[in-house]
Design a protein around this motif. Sequence first.
Motif, PDB file in Angstrom:
ATOM      1  N   GLY A 396       5.661  14.915  30.457  1.00 59.27           N
ATOM      2  CA  GLY A 396       6.008  14.729  31.858  1.00 59.27           C
ATOM      3  C   GLY A 396       5.104  15.413  32.849  1.00 59.27           C
ATOM      4  O   GLY A 396       5.298  15.276  34.058  1.00 59.27           O
ATOM      5  N   HIS A 397       4.106  16.148  32.377  1.00 58.50           N
ATOM      6  CA  HIS A 397       3.181  16.865  33.252  1.00 58.50           C
ATOM      7  C   HIS A 397       1.891  16.053  33.381  1.00 58.50           C
ATOM      8  O   HIS A 397       1.214  15.796  32.377  1.00 58.50           O
ATOM      9  N   PRO A 398       1.492  15.677  34.583  1.00 59.75           N
ATOM     10  CA  PRO A 398       0.319  14.810  34.724  1.00 59.75           C
ATOM     11  C   PRO A 398      -0.996  15.579  34.749  1.00 59.75           C
ATOM     12  O   PRO A 398      -1.083  16.690  35.264  1.00 59.75           O
ATOM     13  N   ASN A 399      -2.022  14.948  34.181  1.00 61.47           N
ATOM     14  CA  ASN A 399      -3.383  15.454  34.345  1.00 61.47           C
ATOM     15  C   ASN A 399      -3.944  15.093  35.711  1.00 61.47           C
ATOM     16  O   ASN A 399      -4.806  15.799  36.238  1.00 61.47           O
ATOM     17  N   CYS A 400      -3.509  13.953  36.257  1.00 62.58           N
ATOM     18  CA  CYS A 400      -4.160  13.337  37.409  1.00 62.58           C
ATOM     19  C   CYS A 400      -3.153  13.083  38.517  1.00 62.58           C
ATOM     20  O   CYS A 400      -1.980  12.792  38.265  1.00 62.58           O
ATOM     21  N   PRO A 435     -10.829  25.250  25.192  1.00 60.15           N
ATOM     22  CA  PRO A 435     -10.732  23.824  24.859  1.00 60.15           C
ATOM     23  C   PRO A 435     -11.415  22.935  25.890  1.00 60.15           C
ATOM     24  O   PRO A 435     -11.525  23.291  27.062  1.00 60.15           O
ATOM     25  N   ASN A 436     -11.888  21.767  25.432  1.00 59.08           N
ATOM     26  CA  ASN A 436     -12.407  20.768  26.341  1.00 59.08           C
ATOM     27  C   ASN A 436     -11.294  20.221  27.215  1.00 59.08           C
ATOM     28  O   ASN A 436     -10.120  20.225  26.835  1.00 59.08           O
ATOM     29  N   SER A 437     -11.681  19.738  28.386  1.00 58.48           N
ATOM     30  CA  SER A 437     -10.701  19.251  29.357  1.00 58.48           C
ATOM     31  C   SER A 437     -11.062  17.831  29.767  1.00 58.48           C
ATOM     32  O   SER A 437     -12.114  17.608  30.383  1.00 58.48           O
ATOM     33  N   PRO A 438     -10.221  16.847  29.461  1.00 53.78           N
ATOM     34  CA  PRO A 438     -10.535  15.467  29.840  1.00 53.78           C
ATOM     35  C   PRO A 438     -10.422  15.274  31.348  1.00 53.78           C
ATOM     36  O   PRO A 438      -9.501  15.782  31.983  1.00 53.78           O
ATOM     37  N   THR A 439     -11.374  14.579  31.940  1.00 56.77           N
ATOM     38  CA  THR A 439     -11.325  14.290  33.369  1.00 56.77           C
ATOM     39  C   THR A 439     -10.734  12.907  33.598  1.00 56.77           C
ATOM     40  O   THR A 439     -10.809  12.028  32.731  1.00 56.77           O
ATOM     41  N   CYS A 440     -10.173  12.709  34.779  1.00 52.87           N
ATOM     42  CA  CYS A 440      -9.503  11.449  35.082  1.00 52.87           C
ATOM     43  C   CYS A 440     -10.492  10.345  35.429  1.00 52.87           C
ATOM     44  O   CYS A 440     -10.130   9.162  35.416  1.00 52.87           O
ATOM     45  N   SER A 444     -18.390  14.601  33.577  1.00 50.79           N
ATOM     46  CA  SER A 444     -18.547  15.927  32.974  1.00 50.79           C
ATOM     47  C   SER A 444     -18.779  16.936  34.087  1.00 50.79           C
ATOM     48  O   SER A 444     -19.536  16.673  35.028  1.00 50.79           O
ATOM     49  N   ILE A 445     -18.150  18.079  33.978  1.00 52.34           N
ATOM     50  CA  ILE A 445     -18.226  19.096  35.030  1.00 52.34           C
ATOM     51  C   ILE A 445     -18.579  20.436  34.405  1.00 52.34           C
ATOM     52  O   ILE A 445     -17.997  20.831  33.387  1.00 52.34           O
ATOM     53  N   ALA A 446     -19.515  21.134  35.018  1.00 50.21           N
ATOM     54  CA  ALA A 446     -19.848  22.494  34.608  1.00 50.21           C
ATOM     55  C   ALA A 446     -19.055  23.476  35.452  1.00 50.21           C
ATOM     56  O   ALA A 446     -18.998  23.341  36.678  1.00 50.21           O
ATOM     57  N   GLY A 447     -18.426  24.447  34.812  1.00 49.10           N
ATOM     58  CA  GLY A 447     -17.602  25.403  35.540  1.00 49.10           C
ATOM     59  C   GLY A 447     -18.418  26.454  36.266  1.00 49.10           C
ATOM     60  O   GLY A 447     -19.568  26.725  35.907  1.00 49.10           O
ATOM     61  N   LEU A 448     -17.805  27.060  37.252  1.00 53.85           N
ATOM     62  CA  LEU A 448     -18.436  28.123  38.035  1.00 53.85           C
ATOM     63  C   LEU A 448     -18.146  29.511  37.488  1.00 53.85           C
ATOM     64  O   LEU A 448     -18.732  30.494  37.937  1.00 53.85           O
ATOM     65  N   GLY A 449     -17.226  29.615  36.536  1.00 56.72           N
ATOM     66  CA  GLY A 449     -16.728  30.916  36.108  1.00 56.72           C
ATOM     67  C   GLY A 449     -15.450  31.246  36.852  1.00 56.72           C
ATOM     68  O   GLY A 449     -15.270  30.878  38.017  1.00 56.72           O
ATOM     69  N   ASN A 500     -12.224  15.331  42.519  1.00 57.44           N
ATOM     70  CA  ASN A 500     -12.408  13.928  42.134  1.00 57.44           C
ATOM     71  C   ASN A 500     -11.962  13.701  40.699  1.00 57.44           C
ATOM     72  O   ASN A 500     -11.394  12.656  40.363  1.00 57.44           O
ATOM     73  N   ALA A 501     -12.212  14.684  39.839  1.00 58.28           N
ATOM     74  CA  ALA A 501     -11.904  14.562  38.414  1.00 58.28           C
ATOM     75  C   ALA A 501     -10.417  14.612  38.114  1.00 58.28           C
ATOM     76  O   ALA A 501      -9.997  14.274  37.007  1.00 58.28           O
ATOM     77  N   VAL A 502      -9.589  15.037  39.089  1.00 59.40           N
ATOM     78  CA  VAL A 502      -8.130  14.998  38.902  1.00 59.40           C
ATOM     79  C   VAL A 502      -7.495  13.978  39.849  1.00 59.40           C
ATOM     80  O   VAL A 502      -6.296  14.005  40.097  1.00 59.40           O
ATOM     81  N   SER A 503      -8.334  13.095  40.400  1.00 60.50           N
ATOM     82  CA  SER A 503      -7.893  11.953  41.222  1.00 60.50           C
ATOM     83  C   SER A 503      -7.340  12.341  42.582  1.00 60.50           C
ATOM     84  O   SER A 503      -6.544  11.597  43.162  1.00 60.50           O
ATOM     85  N   VAL A 504      -7.738  13.506  43.109  1.00 59.91           N
ATOM     86  CA  VAL A 504      -7.450  13.845  44.502  1.00 59.91           C
ATOM     87  C   VAL A 504      -8.706  13.500  45.283  1.00 59.91           C
ATOM     88  O   VAL A 504      -9.695  14.227  45.234  1.00 59.91           O
TER      89      VAL A 504
END
Length: 514
Positions: A396-400, A435-440, A444-449, A500-504
């Motif tokens: 019930g928890h959405p990724n996007c 863990p890897n994180s699927p985008t909506c 592919s996104i590189a994190g900032l820390g 954008n990757a979470v559809s906002v």
Amino acid sequence: MRRNAAFGLVAAATGIVVALSATTAVASAPKASSPEDLKALAVQSAERMIAADPAPLHLTAKDAVQRLSVVSELGIQYVSYGRTHAGLPVYGGDFVIATDSAGTVVATSVNQTQTLDVATTAKLTPAEAAKIARAQVFKAGFSTAPELTIMAEGSGRLAYKVVVSGQRGGNESILHVYVDALTGEIAEADDLVKAGNGNSFYHGPVVFNTTPSYSMQDSTRPGLRCGGQNGVTFTGPDDNWGNGVGNNLETACVDGMYAAGKQWDMLRNWLGRNGVNGTGGTFPMRVGLNQANAFWNGSYTNYGRSSNGARHAAAMDVVAHEYGHAIFQTTPGGSTGSNEKGGLNESTGDIFGALTEFYTNEPAIYDPPDYDVGEEVNLVGSGPIRRMHQPSLISGHPNCYSASTPTLGVHAMAGVQNHWFYLLAAGSAPGGGLPNSPTCNGTSIAGLGIQKAGRIFMGTLNLKTATWTHARARAASLQAAKAIFAPSCVEHARVKAAWNAVSVGAVAGEVTCP
């Protein structure tokens, strides 16, 4: 040190205020040389803006503004304002102006979307409004006198604001109710009590601050103390506390005080915030709640136990989560509001839980940093209650984000902003055991820390307004990234990519970089 043995401006005469462009500098401002000078310069800059052009702030001759707070964090000053219309307070009429150390306006956040044009004569009496509001809770206790208010919906909505205490769903409730002053409908209702699920974890032998009189009250962090359900701070015959047993209340306070102290240090050293409330203070905590739960009620945090009664619910990410609600409440715009704002509030708690765990960086034997929420609570035998890298792993928890997101329960809705923060901090394929994180959108996104992501998120909260949505959070976070890290645009680009990757999607008028 205590050781655990076992472990108004009333704008111009007309009351009109306004904003210039976000790049306007104050030409004749003096050079600031101290924190108080910086705040004074920020106020001067904001008030010069306010006097220049009322259109961006949707002000009319019937409006007046009041300065609410000035907070300085990491070189950025945030000046927040409320407003009245025809002498009535405007819920949702707030705005924030941010300046840098030179007095240049680097960001603005305006909640209201159009000028107000609303009749101010109510059809309901205050007594009728109070009765309607009190009916929204079970076993109603105290309630405030109904306050005639204008809600900044479209051209305005006249309502009575009533705060009523009682119970909802078997839990304590302090409900902020807006009753339409013409029809008697509930225009909005939001609970100040922000409930969350806790876990139990022991950090081994720890050191935390108390008072010399052997009291569980932190002598260096004003307001931080721990006691039982009666609110009385625990005391003892010596400076040794807790026995390491999961359901021991003194041990619960050891875990809670230690975690709260680490969060305080993280706020100061990573995010530049002065205490939980931003002005050098925090709030007390209570343990021994007879529920499988933990919550923040607007005045203190409260921690219960696991469902089998074996462990207290004062683990690091749970404690930091509940105090995260306090941060949300004490940043501009407050904490009450729509259901969507409630979901963002829950996510805020999760984000501060992760930030505190990564700052503390405990070894694997205790609670190593991660982006799971309550992973050790085992509240009902199912492990984490939320997973930031892929929220949909919890049913019930959405990724996007979608049109249905604002209608979800607030804990489920937290998944969208949690997912955004994970992508911003860690990226879609972080490595290092994360863990890897699927985008909506398949990117592919590189994190900032996590520290840099936390600074952007704190800047976003400092631009928060009363009516907070995912779209507004996106727009504010882009402003925050640009203001904090200018002239670099890398951070701004990553913030945008993560949303954008979470559809906002893009918001009209959002700031660009460069």
